[in-house]
Design an enzyme around this catalytic site. Structure first.
Site, PDB file in Angstrom:
ATOM      1  N   GLY A   1       5.152  -1.699   0.280  1.00  0.00           N
ATOM      2  CA  GLY A   1       4.673  -0.643   0.000  1.00  0.00           C
ATOM      3  C   GLY A   1       3.156  -0.625   0.399  1.00  0.00           C
ATOM      4  N   ALA A   2       3.177  -0.382   1.659  1.00  0.00           N
ATOM      5  CA  ALA A   2       1.721  -0.242   2.236  1.00  0.00           C
ATOM      6  C   ALA A   2       1.221   0.873   2.435  1.00  0.00           C
ATOM      7  CB  ALA A   2       1.824  -1.383   3.942  1.00  0.00           C
TER       8      ALA A   2
ATOM      9  N   ARG B   1       3.299  -4.547   7.747  1.00  0.00           N
ATOM     10  CA  ARG B   1       2.829  -3.430   6.272  1.00  0.00           C
ATOM     11  C   ARG B   1       4.755  -2.966   6.378  1.00  0.00           C
ATOM     12  NH1 ARG B   1      -2.254  -0.011   7.111  1.00  0.00           N
ATOM     13  NH2 ARG B   1      -3.908  -1.243   8.895  1.00  0.00           N
TER      14      ARG B   1
ATOM     15  N   GLY C   1       2.780  -6.530  -8.027  1.00  0.00           N
ATOM     16  CA  GLY C   1       2.029  -5.857  -9.264  1.00  0.00           C
ATOM     17  C   GLY C   1       2.956  -5.003  -9.759  1.00  0.00           C
ATOM     18  N   THR C   2       3.986  -4.281  -8.993  1.00  0.00           N
ATOM     19  CA  THR C   2       5.220  -3.516  -8.943  1.00  0.00           C
ATOM     20  C   THR C   2       5.475  -4.351 -11.068  1.00  0.00           C
ATOM     21  OG1 THR C   2       5.490  -3.326  -7.259  1.00  0.00           O
ATOM     22  CG2 THR C   2       6.753  -2.477  -8.705  1.00  0.00           C
TER      23      THR C   2
ATOM     24  N   ALA D   1       2.338 -10.293 -11.702  1.00  0.00           N
ATOM     25  CA  ALA D   1       1.471  -9.632 -12.750  1.00  0.00           C
ATOM     26  C   ALA D   1       1.272  -7.611 -13.195  1.00  0.00           C
ATOM     27  CB  ALA D   1      -0.344  -9.911 -12.139  1.00  0.00           C
ATOM     28  N   PRO D   2       1.059  -8.101 -14.614  1.00  0.00           N
ATOM     29  CA  PRO D   2       1.314  -6.496 -14.562  1.00  0.00           C
ATOM     30  C   PRO D   2      -0.536  -5.737 -14.469  1.00  0.00           C
ATOM     31  CG  PRO D   2       1.210  -7.665 -16.815  1.00  0.00           C
ATOM     32  CD  PRO D   2       1.216  -8.968 -15.112  1.00  0.00           C
TER      33      PRO D   2
ATOM     34  N   HIS E   1      -3.600   6.402 -18.147  1.00  0.00           N
ATOM     35  CA  HIS E   1      -2.929   6.925 -16.434  1.00  0.00           C
ATOM     36  C   HIS E   1      -2.809   8.133 -15.921  1.00  0.00           C
ATOM     37  CE1 HIS E   1      -1.775   2.885 -17.270  1.00  0.00           C
ATOM     38  NE2 HIS E   1      -2.500   2.884 -16.034  1.00  0.00           N
ATOM     39  N   HIS E   2      -3.164   8.326 -14.524  1.00  0.00           N
ATOM     40  CA  HIS E   2      -2.819   9.274 -13.328  1.00  0.00           C
ATOM     41  C   HIS E   2      -1.463  10.435 -13.726  1.00  0.00           C
ATOM     42  CE1 HIS E   2      -0.700   6.851 -10.666  1.00  0.00           C
ATOM     43  NE2 HIS E   2      -0.866   5.702 -10.971  1.00  0.00           N
TER      44      HIS E   2
ATOM     45  N   LYS F   1       1.473   8.172 -12.038  1.00  0.00           N
ATOM     46  CA  LYS F   1       2.330   7.636 -12.151  1.00  0.00           C
ATOM     47  C   LYS F   1       3.625   7.259 -13.032  1.00  0.00           C
ATOM     48  CE  LYS F   1       1.752   3.049 -15.187  1.00  0.00           C
ATOM     49  NZ  LYS F   1       2.456   2.252 -14.208  1.00  0.00           N
TER      50      LYS F   1
HETATM   51  N1  LIG Z   1      -0.933  -5.441 -11.523  1.00  0.00           N
HETATM   52  C1  LIG Z   1      -1.259  -4.258 -10.577  1.00  0.00           C
HETATM   53  O1  LIG Z   1      -2.603  -4.410 -11.000  1.00  0.00           O
HETATM   54  C2  LIG Z   1      -0.931  -2.523 -10.579  1.00  0.00           C
HETATM   55  C3  LIG Z   1       0.127  -2.375 -10.407  1.00  0.00           C
HETATM   56  N2  LIG Z   1       0.278  -0.998 -10.307  1.00  0.00           N
HETATM   57  C4  LIG Z   1       1.494  -0.728  -9.957  1.00  0.00           C
HETATM   58  O2  LIG Z   1       2.413  -0.947  -8.498  1.00  0.00           O
HETATM   59  C5  LIG Z   1       3.346  -0.086  -8.274  1.00  0.00           C
HETATM   60  C6  LIG Z   1       2.994   1.009  -7.304  1.00  0.00           C
HETATM   61  O3  LIG Z   1       2.203   1.344  -7.217  1.00  0.00           O
HETATM   62  P1  LIG Z   1       1.584   2.621  -6.186  1.00  0.00           P
HETATM   63  O4  LIG Z   1       0.489   1.939  -5.220  1.00  0.00           O
HETATM   64  O5  LIG Z   1       0.659   3.746  -7.250  1.00  0.00           O
HETATM   65  O6  LIG Z   1       2.803   3.545  -5.924  1.00  0.00           O
HETATM   66  P2  LIG Z   1       3.137   4.365  -5.208  1.00  0.00           P
HETATM   67  O7  LIG Z   1       4.322   5.228  -5.303  1.00  0.00           O
HETATM   68  O8  LIG Z   1       1.354   5.087  -4.391  1.00  0.00           O
HETATM   69  O9  LIG Z   1       3.022   3.427  -4.056  1.00  0.00           O
HETATM   70  C7  LIG Z   1       4.157   3.094  -4.166  1.00  0.00           C
HETATM   71  C8  LIG Z   1       4.398   2.708  -2.682  1.00  0.00           C
HETATM   72  O10 LIG Z   1       5.818   1.574  -2.678  1.00  0.00           O
HETATM   73  C9  LIG Z   1       6.952   2.742  -1.075  1.00  0.00           C
HETATM   74  N3  LIG Z   1       8.443   1.957  -1.458  1.00  0.00           N
HETATM   75  C10 LIG Z   1       9.277   2.186  -2.610  1.00  0.00           C
HETATM   76  N4  LIG Z   1      10.330   1.695  -2.335  1.00  0.00           N
HETATM   77  C11 LIG Z   1       9.894   0.795  -1.130  1.00  0.00           C
HETATM   78  C12 LIG Z   1      11.235  -0.578  -0.717  1.00  0.00           C
HETATM   79  N5  LIG Z   1      12.379  -0.606  -1.360  1.00  0.00           N
HETATM   80  N6  LIG Z   1      10.466  -1.270   0.032  1.00  0.00           N
HETATM   81  C13 LIG Z   1       9.010  -0.417   0.707  1.00  0.00           C
HETATM   82  N7  LIG Z   1       8.421   0.135   0.125  1.00  0.00           N
HETATM   83  C14 LIG Z   1       8.490   1.152  -1.069  1.00  0.00           C
HETATM   84  C15 LIG Z   1       7.121   4.336  -1.933  1.00  0.00           C
HETATM   85  O11 LIG Z   1       7.070   4.448  -0.130  1.00  0.00           O
HETATM   86  C16 LIG Z   1       5.083   3.690  -1.879  1.00  0.00           C
HETATM   87  O12 LIG Z   1       4.907   4.354  -0.799  1.00  0.00           O
HETATM   88  C17 LIG Z   1       3.656   0.588  -9.653  1.00  0.00           C
HETATM   89  O13 LIG Z   1       4.525  -0.418 -10.580  1.00  0.00           O
HETATM   90  C18 LIG Z   1       2.604   0.167 -10.634  1.00  0.00           C
HETATM   91  O14 LIG Z   1       2.706   0.591 -11.976  1.00  0.00           O
HETATM   92  C19 LIG Z   1      -0.776  -0.127 -10.126  1.00  0.00           C
HETATM   93  C20 LIG Z   1      -1.501  -0.013 -10.080  1.00  0.00           C
HETATM   94  C21 LIG Z   1      -2.246  -1.569 -10.346  1.00  0.00           C
HETATM   95  O1  LIG Z   2       0.447   2.975 -11.969  1.00  0.00           O
HETATM   96  C1  LIG Z   2      -0.806   2.892 -12.236  1.00  0.00           C
HETATM   97  O2  LIG Z   2      -1.648   2.949 -11.413  1.00  0.00           O
HETATM   98  C2  LIG Z   2      -0.208   1.483 -13.098  1.00  0.00           C
HETATM   99  N1  LIG Z   2       0.167   0.036 -13.046  1.00  0.00           N
HETATM  100  C3  LIG Z   2       0.108  -0.785 -13.818  1.00  0.00           C
HETATM  101  C4  LIG Z   2       0.651  -0.587 -15.165  1.00  0.00           C
HETATM  102  O3  LIG Z   2       1.960  -0.197 -15.337  1.00  0.00           O
HETATM  103  O4  LIG Z   2       0.185  -2.004 -15.897  1.00  0.00           O
HETATM  104  C5  LIG Z   2      -1.204  -1.166 -14.027  1.00  0.00           C
HETATM  105  C6  LIG Z   2      -2.612  -0.355 -13.980  1.00  0.00           C
HETATM  106  O5  LIG Z   2      -2.228   0.068 -15.656  1.00  0.00           O
HETATM  107  C7  LIG Z   2      -2.221   0.356 -12.616  1.00  0.00           C
END
Ligand SMILES: NC(=O)C1=CN([C@@H]2O[C@H](COP(=O)(O)OP(=O)(O)OC[C@H]3O[C@@H](n4cnc5c(N)ncnc54)[C@H](O)[C@@H]3O)[C@@H](O)[C@H]2O)C=CC1
Ligand SMILES: O=C(O)C1=N[C@H](C(=O)O)C[C@H](O)C1
Length: 248
Positions: A11-12, A35, A77-78, A104-105, A134-135, A138
């Site tokens: 997801g780089a 990546r 983190g997904t 981890a959520p 959130h933005h 999401k």
């Molecule tokens: N645990 C935490 O602290 C946080 C968790 N998240 C979660 O992380 C996830 C990603 O969030 P963002 O980066 O904002 O989303 P994003 O949409 O910016 O990035 C996701 C990336 O994954 C790629 N992707 C999709 N399917 C794929 C596959 N099969 N193989 C490889 N890459 C693939 C996409 O092309 C994209 O570049 C969400 O589920 C979000 O809720 C987000 C922020 C913090």
């Molecule tokens: O998609 C996000 O941005 C975030 N996703 C995570 C969640 O669903 O809890 C963590 C954080 O809130 C940011």
């Protein structure tokens, strides 16, 4: 002296994945081995010891299984993990007992603390609700963090023998009272300008308690992600929640 840990990021190209690549490159004890993004063949994950996954709920389980089958530890983190999906990871780890997976959520330390404080406080109040903000890019609602927060609060309320929270609503528009997570209403706001925010609202007669956490920038998640990467190699099996690596 600590050995260098080789890290692959899946997801780089995404918001979080690109931030993780920068954080790994800036850390003296970590090396960015590969990546990967959508359409890439994960192959041997560039010989990495740890794969970090920030992708989409539909892809993350497959990515984690790919890593575990090759003995590569995973930090995830997904969001969107169900008990069934977690069980599938547990089964795969049975065939690779030296491998560790951390899911981890939320990796922001303040969000981890918010979950802990909310669980601690929940049993003292009649009413409990969660608002996450959130933005608007999401894709999932409510956030994984809000669901986990509500589950922990509901568990604490049940353990304390609390009745259902008071709510006289008999007529409402669909969604007006939020999503019902084990009896705790969770409300999701999507607003341009926001990153990731959560408010836990607790109330009793004559008083309320609000616990709020704000991530204003995705760098806020990086210390937690790096703690995960450095610790997962020494923690075989499945760990859910960063709190387990923080002595909380
Ligand atoms: N645990 C935490 O602290 C946080 C968790 N998240 C979660 O992380 C996830 C990603 O969030 P963002 O980066 O904002 O989303 P994003 O949409 O910016 O990035 C996701 C990336 O994954 C790629 N992707 C999709 N399917 C794929 C596959 N099969 N193989 C490889 N890459 C693939 C996409 O092309 C994209 O570049 C969400 O589920 C979000 O809720 C987000 C922020 C913090
Ligand atoms: O998609 C996000 O941005 C975030 N996703 C995570 C969640 O669903 O809890 C963590 C954080 O809130 C940011």
């Amino acid at each position: 002296m600590r050995m260098t840990i080789r890290v692959a990021v899946i997801g780089a190209a995404g918001r979080m994945g690109s931030e993780v690549c920068r954080a790994v490159e800036a850390a003296g004890d970590l090396e960015l081995a590969g990546r990967y993004d959508v359409g890439d063949d994960l192959g041997d994950l560039a010989g990495a010891q740890v794969a970090v996954d920030f992708t989409v709920p539909d892809a993350t389980l497959g990515n984690v299984l790919h890593a575990v089958e090759r003995g590569v530890h995973a930090v995830v983190g997904t969001t969107g993990w169900s008990d069934e999906r977690l069980a599938a990871v547990g089964d795969a780890l049975g065939g690779s007992p030296a491998t560790g997976v951390l899911i981890a959520p939320n990796f922001a330390l303040g969000a981890v603390l918010t979950m802990k404080f909310a669980a601690e406080a929940a049993r003292f109040y009649e009413s409990a609700e969660v608002v996450e903000l959130h933005h608007p890019d999401k894709v999932d609602a409510p956030s994984g963090t809000a669901v986990r927060t509500a589950q922990l609060m509901a568990e604490a309320r049940r353990a304390a023998g609390l009745p259902e929270a008071p709510d006289a609503t008999t007529s409402s528009l669909p969604g007006a009272r939020g999503a019902d997570v084990e009896g705790v209403p969770v409300h999701a706001v999507r607003l341009r300008g926001l990153v990731a925010h959560e408010e836990v609202l607790l109330g009793s007669v004559g008083e309320t308690l609000t616990i709020r956490h704000d991530s204003f920038d995705r760098v806020s998640f990086m210390p937690g992600v790096l703690i995960g990467v450095r610790n997962v190699v020494g923690h075989p099996g499945l760990t859910v929640g960063l709190e387990h690596f923080l002595d909380l």
